[in-house]
Design an enzyme around this catalytic site. Structure first.
Site, PDB file in Angstrom:
ATOM      1  N   CYS A 236       4.185  -3.736   2.544  1.00  0.00           N
ATOM      2  CA  CYS A 236       3.505  -4.198   1.719  1.00  0.00           C
ATOM      3  C   CYS A 236       4.581  -5.209   1.030  1.00  0.00           C
ATOM      4  O   CYS A 236       5.255  -4.887   0.136  1.00  0.00           O
ATOM      5  CB  CYS A 236       3.066  -3.350   0.619  1.00  0.00           C
ATOM      6  SG  CYS A 236       2.184  -2.052   1.513  1.00  0.00           S
TER       7      CYS A 236
ATOM      8  N   CYS B 182       5.050   1.440  -8.909  1.00  0.00           N
ATOM      9  CA  CYS B 182       5.485   1.310  -9.883  1.00  0.00           C
ATOM     10  C   CYS B 182       4.517   1.921 -10.772  1.00  0.00           C
ATOM     11  O   CYS B 182       4.035   1.239 -11.617  1.00  0.00           O
ATOM     12  CB  CYS B 182       5.789  -0.188 -10.331  1.00  0.00           C
ATOM     13  SG  CYS B 182       4.263  -1.163  -9.957  1.00  0.00           S
TER      14      CYS B 182
HETATM   15  C1  LIG Z   1       3.673  -3.678  -4.963  1.00  0.00           C
HETATM   16  S1  LIG Z   1       3.431  -4.985  -4.243  1.00  0.00           S
HETATM   17  C2  LIG Z   1       4.734  -5.321  -3.259  1.00  0.00           C
HETATM   18  C3  LIG Z   1       5.991  -5.847  -3.737  1.00  0.00           C
HETATM   19  C4  LIG Z   1       6.968  -6.121  -2.807  1.00  0.00           C
HETATM   20  N1  LIG Z   1       7.470  -4.887  -1.858  1.00  0.00           N
HETATM   21  C5  LIG Z   1       8.221  -6.768  -3.364  1.00  0.00           C
HETATM   22  O1  LIG Z   1       9.434  -6.194  -3.783  1.00  0.00           O
HETATM   23  O2  LIG Z   1       8.137  -8.053  -3.846  1.00  0.00           O
HETATM   24  C6  LIG Z   1       2.191  -4.554  -3.379  1.00  0.00           C
HETATM   25  C7  LIG Z   1       1.898  -5.632  -2.036  1.00  0.00           C
HETATM   26  O3  LIG Z   1       0.917  -5.134  -0.893  1.00  0.00           O
HETATM   27  C8  LIG Z   1      -0.004  -5.862  -0.730  1.00  0.00           C
HETATM   28  N2  LIG Z   1      -0.965  -5.070   0.012  1.00  0.00           N
HETATM   29  C9  LIG Z   1      -2.046  -4.524  -0.607  1.00  0.00           C
HETATM   30  N3  LIG Z   1      -3.094  -3.844   0.486  1.00  0.00           N
HETATM   31  C10 LIG Z   1      -2.151  -4.182   1.671  1.00  0.00           C
HETATM   32  C11 LIG Z   1      -2.329  -4.065   3.120  1.00  0.00           C
HETATM   33  N4  LIG Z   1      -3.537  -3.346   3.251  1.00  0.00           N
HETATM   34  N5  LIG Z   1      -1.415  -4.370   3.795  1.00  0.00           N
HETATM   35  C12 LIG Z   1      -0.418  -5.298   3.620  1.00  0.00           C
HETATM   36  N6  LIG Z   1      -0.185  -5.321   2.406  1.00  0.00           N
HETATM   37  C13 LIG Z   1      -1.141  -5.037   1.258  1.00  0.00           C
HETATM   38  C14 LIG Z   1      -0.486  -6.519  -1.942  1.00  0.00           C
HETATM   39  O4  LIG Z   1      -1.177  -7.676  -1.808  1.00  0.00           O
HETATM   40  C15 LIG Z   1       0.931  -6.791  -2.519  1.00  0.00           C
HETATM   41  O5  LIG Z   1       1.326  -7.888  -2.344  1.00  0.00           O
END
Ligand SMILES: C[S@@+](CC[C@H](N)C(=O)[O-])C[C@H]1O[C@@H](n2cnc3c(N)ncnc32)[C@H](O)[C@@H]1O
Length: 325
Positions: free
Chosen positions: A117, A240
């Site tokens: 993610c 978070c």
């Molecule tokens: C908490 S944020 C990640 C922050 C990132 N790891 C950072 O440190 O910059 C979660 C991310 O997961 C993505 N996301 C949500 N569902 C997902 C999926 N099924 N597969 C991949 N990414 C996904 C969201 O769009 C978002 O960008």
């Protein structure tokens, strides 16, 4: 303008946070936070960058126990944003809690890492620095605009060992089952750890329904992350948020699904210094439901002026899981 926190959120928080810490946690939502950053050592030597920041009178301090992490007090943020290293991409702004996830995952030079993610890529950049040119980070992101932001950030950080992939992290493992030495599942969540009473947009989408919705995504993503991890490898799950449904309950579900093929191990956060002062053990029960005792090895970071609220669970894979679907 200060916006009150949602009452049901505050009631839940009172049950989650240890007695004696609740008032300080509540007060932390009202303070403008310090700005955390790390130096992008793929582009510049850390000492060189720090000396430029010093010359430009940016007020900063190293965070004891967190290699490479620095903080600037809230009133020093404009100076940091106006600095040469920021303009040149030699520093990356990221809350110190968020920096803890790759540090706890501890990839080695040469490792193959899956960042499931990934956008906007804060942790991807850290992971890329840690595995070095001999290693590789596959960075998966589902949301198209966020994927492009990730790619831009990866490029800006000079992270040539990152392979960005746009798509659903819940199915990526089928391309490369049990192939990664380290997996990070930094899951989408209800973001309670980032609530700020002076930023109404941080709380306006919160609801118990949102927690349930996020939990369902998290279960799929963590399951998929475990499928992508090599037996003998390590995975870090992070959010978070404070909601136990999105933290301990998600990890407990994996223990239930995979049994002794996985093991919760100590999250490996600093045991002294400012991080240790904000860390509490994962919950072993919540609203009448018991979790396995091993959940106490997971860690909650309580928010203050430096740290956002954060949760980490470290999972070691002991045997193959691809047939236990
Ligand atoms: C908490 S944020 C990640 C922050 C990132 N790891 C950072 O440190 O910059 C979660 C991310 O997961 C993505 N996301 C949500 N569902 C997902 C999926 N099924 N597969 C991949 N990414 C996904 C969201 O769009 C978002 O960008």
């Amino acid at each position: 303008m200060l916006v009150p926190l949602p009452d049901p959120f505050v009631d839940r928080l009172r049950e989650i946070v240890p007695e004696g810490r609740f008032e300080a946690v509540l007060a932390s939502f009202e303070e403008p936070p310090a700005t955390g950053f790390h130096v992008n050592t793929m582009l510049r030597d850390e000492d060189e960058v720090l000396s430029v920041l010093e010359d430009e009178d940016v007020p900063m301090a190293a965070v004891e126990g967190v290699p490479g992490a620095y903080v600037v007090p809230a009133d020093g943020r404009p100076a940091l944003l106006a600095s040469r290293p920021y303009a040149d991409g030699h520093i990356y702004i990221q809350n110190v809690s968020s920096q803890l996830a790759p540090i706890a995952l501890a990839p080695r030079v040469g490792d193959r890492v899956l960042d499931l993610c990934a956008a906007p890529g804060s942790k991807t950049g850290q992971l890329s620095m840690m595995v070095g040119k001999e290693g590789e980070v596959t960075a998966v992101e589902k949301a198209r605009p966020r994927f492009y932001k990730l790619k831009a950030n990866v490029y800006r950080q000079g992270a040539t060992n990152v392979l960005p992939w746009m798509g659903n992290g819940a199915v990526y493992w089928r391309r490369e089952p049990e192939s990664f030495d380290r997996v990070l599942v930094d899951a989408p969540c209800s973001t309670e750890g980032r609530f700020r009473t002076h930023e109404p947009e941080t709380t306006e989408y919160w609801s118990p329904r949102k927690i349930r919705e996020m939990r369902s995504k998290q279960v799929k993503l963590l399951w998929a992350g475990i499928q992508a991890l090599k037996p003998g490898g390590t995975l870090l799950y992070s959010t978070c948020t404070f909601a136990p449904e999105e933290n301990e309950a998600v990890v407990a579900k994996m223990l239930n699904t995979f049994g002794d093929k996985i093991e919760i191990v100590d999250a490996g956060l600093p045991t002294s210094g400012p991080v240790a002062e904000q860390v509490t053990a994962g919950l072993t029960s919540w609203q009448g439901r018991d979790f396995p005792q091993a959940l106490e090895l997971t860690r909650r970071v309580l928010p203050n002026d430096v740290f956002e609220g954060f949760y980490v669970a470290k999972i070691a894979k002991r045997g193959s899981t691809v047939d236990s679907k």
